[in-house]
Design an enzyme around this catalytic site. Sequence first.
Site, PDB file in Angstrom:
ATOM      1  N   HIS A 181      -4.057  -1.377   3.653  1.00 48.46           N
ATOM      2  CA  HIS A 181      -4.379  -2.837   3.913  1.00 48.46           C
ATOM      3  C   HIS A 181      -3.290  -3.332   5.105  1.00 48.46           C
ATOM      4  O   HIS A 181      -3.854  -4.423   5.737  1.00 48.46           O
ATOM      5  CB  HIS A 181      -3.937  -3.703   2.608  1.00 48.46           C
ATOM      6  CG  HIS A 181      -2.832  -3.840   2.316  1.00 48.46           C
ATOM      7  ND1 HIS A 181      -1.826  -2.905   1.530  1.00 48.46           N
ATOM      8  CD2 HIS A 181      -1.876  -5.002   2.402  1.00 48.46           C
ATOM      9  CE1 HIS A 181      -0.559  -3.632   1.348  1.00 48.46           C
ATOM     10  NE2 HIS A 181      -0.630  -4.541   1.997  1.00 48.46           N
ATOM     11  N   HIS A 243       2.150   2.324   5.449  1.00 43.78           N
ATOM     12  CA  HIS A 243       2.424   1.279   6.370  1.00 43.78           C
ATOM     13  C   HIS A 243       2.912   1.360   7.625  1.00 43.78           C
ATOM     14  O   HIS A 243       2.687   0.816   8.591  1.00 43.78           O
ATOM     15  CB  HIS A 243       2.696   0.034   5.499  1.00 43.78           C
ATOM     16  CG  HIS A 243       1.993  -0.343   4.225  1.00 43.78           C
ATOM     17  ND1 HIS A 243       0.803  -0.008   4.118  1.00 43.78           N
ATOM     18  CD2 HIS A 243       2.373  -0.638   2.914  1.00 43.78           C
ATOM     19  CE1 HIS A 243       0.208  -0.292   2.945  1.00 43.78           C
ATOM     20  NE2 HIS A 243       1.500  -0.600   2.355  1.00 43.78           N
TER      21      HIS A 243
HETATM   22  C1  BG6 Z   1       1.936  -1.864  -1.147  1.00 43.31           C
HETATM   23  C2  BG6 Z   1       3.141  -0.939  -1.658  1.00 43.31           C
HETATM   24  O1  BG6 Z   1       0.996  -0.842  -0.541  1.00 43.31           O
HETATM   25  O2  BG6 Z   1       2.330  -2.664  -0.369  1.00 43.31           O
HETATM   26  C3  BG6 Z   1       3.933  -2.121  -2.250  1.00 43.31           C
HETATM   27  O3  BG6 Z   1       2.472   0.010  -2.634  1.00 43.31           O
HETATM   28  C4  BG6 Z   1       4.316  -3.220  -1.388  1.00 43.31           C
HETATM   29  O4  BG6 Z   1       5.019  -1.712  -3.037  1.00 43.31           O
HETATM   30  C5  BG6 Z   1       3.042  -3.691  -0.722  1.00 43.31           C
HETATM   31  O5  BG6 Z   1       4.930  -4.250  -2.106  1.00 43.31           O
HETATM   32  C6  BG6 Z   1       3.470  -4.581   0.381  1.00 43.31           C
HETATM   33  O6  BG6 Z   1       2.251  -5.375   0.968  1.00 43.31           O
HETATM   34  P1  BG6 Z   1       2.290  -6.731   1.547  1.00 43.31           P
HETATM   35  O7  BG6 Z   1       1.007  -6.811   2.194  1.00 43.31           O
HETATM   36  O8  BG6 Z   1       2.762  -7.590   0.512  1.00 43.31           O
HETATM   37  O9  BG6 Z   1       3.357  -6.703   2.669  1.00 43.31           O
END
Ligand code: BG6
Length: 488
Positions: A181, A243
């Site tokens: 995402h 990420h």
């Molecule tokens: C997820 C992880 O993919 O991304 C989580 O599994 C994390 O541990 C999250 O908290 C963070 O996403 P964002 O969009 O809140 O930075």
Amino acid sequence: MSDQTTTIVIFGASGDLTRNKLAPALADLYSKGRLGPEVRIVGVSRSDMTADEFRAFFYQGFGQDSEFPPAPEVWNDLADSIHSCYGDVSAPDGLRDLERTLSNIESPGTPANRLYYLALAPFLFAPAVETLGRAGYQVENGCWRRLIVEKPFGVNLETAEELNRVVHSVFAEHQVYRIDHYLGKETVQNLLVFRFANAIFEPIWSRNYIDNIQITVAESVSIAERAPYYDRAGVLRDMFQSHLLQLLAVVAMEPPSTFEADTLRNEKVKVLKAVRRISAHAAPNLAVQGQYDGYLDEPGVPPGSRTATYAALRLDIDNWRWQGVPFYLRSGKALSSKKTEVLIQFRRPPHLIFPQGTSGDITSNTLSICVQPNEGVHLEFQAKTPDSTLHLRPVNLEFHYEDSFGGQEIPDAYQRLLLDALNGDASLFIRSDEIEQSWSIMDPLIEGLSGPSVRLPEIYDPGTEGPFSADDFLARDGRAWVGKCVGD
Ligand code: BG6
């Protein structure tokens, strides 16, 4: 989108991902008129969730980018398109109810497009794909059939390859959309625009001008109730493999020749391939790990767990552009604030003409991309303080989305990604070889940083910047972490 009917089938529809991300994203897309009346949504779950309960996720989901409560006519139209049914992707006849539901809502004789979303526990990804395959749900005959797979895609290279094998035994790669995402975040997309729609940055985007690059994904949240997943994953699998490596790839890749899924992803794969592999033996010298104080008391965490909730590591990229430029990556939970930042630290001026002492300690220029929150870009450079003989100090040139775009809401990443998948644009999704490259970088590192003979993660206080050893780690290279973006 074509006029043909499209059905979005969400497997795992009663779960948190659907409630917190997918339903709000779809509700907002609908209210913006981006999901046409030809789109139907079917929630499949093993619970006895009624259609009204499923609809409630959407109703509550209005509001991020749209009005809450929605206008009655908007809500009634959307509610009519939302259905739910029982389904068990791990049972041989587990799609019987879904079959019935689909035949009720899709017009007979006109094949409907379908987007299958696996919002399931990861161990169900492979069985779900096999079940869909046995039911022939992948067959495109005058329509399209696409599959979105959530992260984590495997837990190491071997399991990711195996999952890719299962997926490819049913779906062709062009039908598969693996989600990270972070790629759907507005600022991450803007990084591509920043790099490739402006001529002034490209000439300085290399070892000739850049000293090091720092990628920070800090979170203030703890693992809360997620111990069953998190304690096995740890921060390296949970955040770095996906990420952080995706951010690195977007920052470091060569300019693609077109903005098309495959040209873009080819460049990302090339740069991931060029990341120097760190052997398990060398890993402890190129990384530090931490665990927040209190982690062991979180519900479900096994006593004495060595799982790291924080890590910092150095990666190098062996190609002409980046040779000798370290990429420092760090991420952790229970830190002082939530902040994702890509910081480019430039080289110092090769020769200083200003007399020592008057110019203070001249810091090198930095460019920070504030991915979230307070999205924007900061460029820091030296200026002479007024009315001084020759006193210099760093000043900031700043761009903030909020100022430049009149406070327009920044949509949640899932809106963009769902829409792209509906439109057949896989640019912001991960290809199978990209996933495998990422695991091949992380596997030896994870191996080298776990096991009984390895130093225990340093305990750090929640609400701080993380373990002290992360600072020592950069100090060893004669550098320090620099943060210019403001967190929440
Ligand atoms: C997820 C992880 O993919 O991304 C989580 O599994 C994390 O541990 C999250 O908290 C963070 O996403 P964002 O969009 O809140 O930075």
